[in-house]
Design an enzyme around this catalytic site. Structure first.
Site, PDB file in Angstrom:
ATOM      1  N   GLU A  86     -29.148   4.156  14.195  1.00 29.84           N
ATOM      2  CA  GLU A  86     -30.452   3.552  13.931  1.00 29.84           C
ATOM      3  C   GLU A  86     -31.205   3.161  15.207  1.00 29.84           C
ATOM      4  OE1 GLU A  86     -32.061   3.251  11.060  1.00 29.84           O
ATOM      5  OE2 GLU A  86     -30.431   4.252   9.996  1.00 29.84           O
ATOM      6  N   SER A 369     -18.160 -38.645 -41.577  1.00 28.39           N
ATOM      7  CA  SER A 369     -17.358 -39.861 -41.376  1.00 28.39           C
ATOM      8  C   SER A 369     -16.839 -40.020 -39.954  1.00 28.39           C
ATOM      9  CB  SER A 369     -16.178 -39.872 -42.350  1.00 28.39           C
ATOM     10  OG  SER A 369     -16.642 -40.046 -43.673  1.00 28.39           O
TER      11      SER A 369
END
Length: 809
Positions: A86, A369
């Site tokens: 690169e 309950s």
């Protein structure tokens, strides 16, 4: 001739002045972007949600899946490969390689087309950071200027590190760490020469050079990289030849993401993080201008959670192994460490792929309950003795504000005069209605909220029987207050959050607060232990001290078991997530809190606590600092609640305030009687069953319930079960089918206004729940869908869920 020389000279002078002016303008930067513009760029990083044992549960990322690494964590071969292919003069130029630009310009002119580029690694990094901006010649000048500024501020190694963390490698991989792990299953420091060269090769055109999409092009490009590395002296000829001889070997990319671990918990954590960052501007400021969502998905967070993956699996297995048939109801479970508040397991439903709504933490279902635990705690806190007696007969109660409440017990049963202790063990509704009248509704609400209930509690006496809505997380947390001897620790899902480098962003260590006196908690724990030992929660029994309470709604649409040991509190809900659908025939039985919820709880807790030594609850001390002569200790029959005889099979020692102790002796076990086996009467007619029970020397007690699975008049349930050995004269309870529950047609309210729809459903005998969904302006306030649909059959009182349009935000 002299004129021609002058023209050439003047032209050359003009070009020189123009070039000098360009370079002066370029390096002074007048009118060009400054480095600060680039530094505002936020580098996306993947966030991780981590379990209590340090393992990764899941990763969160936006469009860019990335994790940063430092340059010393990247193998030299990969660094050299990228530089070679690169930007071979990377360590010589100042951000812009004018020599390479000139060479590329000449080559492209000679070839007649663009065959060579000249962007440096620094320029490429700038280009990536400015992604999304228009690509023009002016932008190339801007990139060059910023690259030059970048080189003045950072070292070459730092620029290379930033580039390698930013660059795209295809397959959704940003940066070398994600690419190394995805392509090779390795860290970037572990790559071989051939693998490093392949990654460097991909950078130019990721899709074209992808080893997944174009193997030949990827191999050829890799070999070009290796040749270039040899040319520049990074590797020898032999090393290059060996690397080129290797085949391309990469990890398979899964077609679908694997099923997430603890998906309901992960979503709960994400919502928690959103709320934290949305509420704290200082925390958000640490991430620049990112929104809360962007911080979560792009901020590289390390979210350390409380979840125990072993307990999570036990919870999921307990539900799936119990409700394992097609058409079964859903279930939710949440488990909390009562001492720290840490959420250890969370299951929000049976199948996250089908329903993402998290009933464990988001849901609102009636607790039945199981809410009596808060009424009991309020009563004991306000001086009501566990052995104070109440009439349990169905009745109509009038409250101080004039409210009248007609209340009865499950299946229409009655127990005569019964004390608070026995009423809790047997879950007697009428007694609890009388208790809330004595202590006051507001006191119960305050106690429940202090213990950990965060949902809104309406100020109605019927909350004593759980007609309000709660979720398993708050029930597990609130019952955990009793497990922690009256100290409430708020539940947490996250212990700390750090950034990707381990710097702490925030920590979460909740402080406990005493909300129930220790002596009161001890008494309540003692009673709720017996509710499991002898009462409705028997199916939840495990081989260690435990306490808990069942809950079942009147329409059998919700069933609960909330239980705890000193080490762990867990709440289980069973029901249909679509709405209030009665569970009258699941695996052939009517679902109560003492059936599937208790069984799920037992399976979970047996595994969850297998390696935890059993610990006991503190002893209940009734006397405190009062005169001991005001108290009396007796041996009591657990079945009758009266003074025990020598023949009572289950007894316990209880302390009473003098004058409130039972005066009578047990009438059930008053002689040494003969044992008999309970006959099997399920499936018989009521008359046949009663005759068979009496014939065995036992007494029948008949209750009635709707059942679509059995003809009217047929016994669908009995207690004790057939074959149980009991004393002659004992009572056998049977439940007789009243046939299928009356059905009605659900009105079609789609298209109506919200108020009209509610009135229509109420007039038809149905309840309703409203859900709001963003829509266009024409549908605001209008019912856009309903469940069940219009015309469906449902029992009276069933809940219909309507979705009403609201303005989009």
């Amino acid at each position: 001739m002299r004129i021609f020389v002058r023209i050439v000279f003047i032209s050359f002078l003009c070009l020189a002045v123009m070039a000098g002016g360009f370079f002066f303008w370029f390096y002074t930067g007048v009118g060009l972007p400054r480095l600060e513009d680039l530094e505002n760029h936020q580098l996306d990083q993947t966030s991780k949600i981590i379990a209590a044992d340090g393992s990764i549960i899941t990763e969160l990322h936006g469009e860019q899946n990335r994790e940063n690494v430092s340059l010393d964590q990247i193998c030299p071969d990969l660094q050299n490969a990228v530089i070679a292919i690169e930007d071979e003069r990377f360590y010589q130029h100042g951000g812009v390689d004018w020599k390479a630009i000139a060479r590329a310009f000449w080559t492209n002119v000679v070839q007649g087309e663009v065959v060579q580029g000249a962007s440096t690694i620094t320029q490429q990094y700038v280009d990536i950071a400015l992604a999304g901006r228009e690509r023009t010649y002016w932008r190339k000048i801007e990139e060059a200027r910023l690259a030059n500024q970048l080189e003045r501020k950072f070292s070459k190694d730092k620029i290379l590190e930033m580039y390698l963390n930013e660059v795209y490698f295809g397959q959704g991989c940003y940066g070398v760490k994600t690419a190394s792990q995805t392509f090779f299953g390795k860290q970037p420091s572990e790559l071989g020469l051939d693998e490093a060269a392949l990654l460097a090769a991909i950078i130019r055109i990721p899709n074209y050079y992808s080893p997944y999409l174009n193997v030949e092009a990827a191999r050829d490009r890799r070999n070009v990289v290796l040749d270039k590395m040899e040319e520049l002296g990074f590797i020898t000829y032999a090393q290059a030849a060996e690397a080129k001889s290797k085949d391309l070997v990469v990890q398979p990319i899964p077609e679908e993401a694997p099923s997430p671990t603890a998906p309901y918990f992960v979503e709960y954590v994400k919502q928690y993080l959103y709320n934290v960052f949305a509420a704290d501007p200082d925390l958000r400021a640490k991430f620049g201008d990112l929104s809360p969502d962007d911080i979560i998905f792009r901020g590289g967070l390390r979210v350390h959670t409380t979840i125990d993956l072993n307990l999570q699996k036990y919870a999921e297995d307990a539900i799936n192994s119990t409700l394992n048939q097609e058409g079964d109801p859903s279930a939710a479970l949440c488990a909390v460490d009562p001492r720290s508040g840490e959420i250890k397991a969370m299951v929000g439903g049976k199948d996250y792929s089908e329903l993402q709504y998290n009933i464990a933490a988001q849901g609102g279902r009636q607790p039945g309950s199981s809410f009596k635990g808060f009424v009991l705690t309020t009563a004991i806190s306000n001086g009501i003795s566990p052995y104070k007696s109440y009439d349990s007969s169905p009745t109509t109660l009038e409250f101080p504000d004039g409210t009248k409440w007609k209340v009865g017990n499950a299946e229409g049963s009655s127990y005569g005069t019964i004390n608070v202790y026995s009423a809790t063990v047997r879950s007697v509704n009428v007694v609890y209605a009388r208790i809330i009248r004595d202590v006051g509704t507001q006191r119960v609400i305050q106690m429940a909220q202090a213990m950990g209930i965060t949902s809104e509690i309406p100020p109605y006496p019927s909350i004593a029987l759980g007609t309000n809505e709660v979720n398993p997380l708050e029930m597990a947390s609130a019952y955990g207050t009793l497990a922690n001897n009256g100290v409430h620790v708020p539940p947490i899902c996250v212990t700390k959050v750090t950034d990707a480098e381990g710097n702490i962003i925030f920590e979460n260590t909740p402080k406990g607060q005493r909300v129930v006196r220790e002596d009161v908690a001890a008494v309540v724990n003692s009673i709720l232990q017996d509710a499991v030992r002898y009462g409705t929660g028997r199916a939840a029994r495990i081989d260690r001290p435990q306490a808990g309470k069942t809950g079942t709604t009147d329409d059998y649409a919700d069933a609960w078991f909330c239980g705890y040991t000193p080490d762990l509190s867990a709440a289980v809900w069973v029901g249909y997530s679509e709405g209030r659908i009665p569970m009258r025939s699941v695996h052939g039985i009517t679902v109560y809190g003492g059936t599937f919820p208790a069984q799920i709880w037992r399976k979970f807790m047996e595994n969850a606590l297998v390696d935890v030594p059993a610990s006991a609850f503190p002893e209940a001390e009734f006397a405190g600092e009062e005169d001991e002569s005001e108290w009396v200790t007796l041996t009591i029959c657990s079945d009758s609640g009266l003074r025990a005889t020598p023949f009572c099979p289950h007894t316990e020692t209880k302390t009473f305030r003098r004058g409130e102790e039972p005066s009578g002796t047990c009438t059930i076990h008053n002689t040494q009687t003969q044992k008999v086996n309970v006959p099997a009467v399920t499936g018989l007619t009521e008359a046949g069953a009663s005759a068979a029970i009496r014939g065995a020397g036992l007494n029948p007690a008949v209750n009635y319930a709707y059942s679509s699975a059995a003809p009217q008049g047929t016994v669908i349930n009995q207690s004790p079960l057939a074959g149980t050995s009991v004393n002659i004269g004992s009572t056998v309870s049977i439940t007789v089918s009243q046939g299928a529950a009356p059905q009605a047609s659900v009105p079609n309210v789609v298209g109506m206004g919200e108020t009209a729809a509610k009135e229509t459903l109420s007039a038809g005998g149905f309840t309703y729940k409203v859900v709001y969904s963003p829509t266009d302006a024409s549908q605001v306030g209008i019912v856009i869908s309903q469940f069940p649909g219009g015309g469906a059959s449902a029992g009276p009182g069933s809940q219909v869920i309507i979705t009403v349009g609201k303005a989009a935000t």
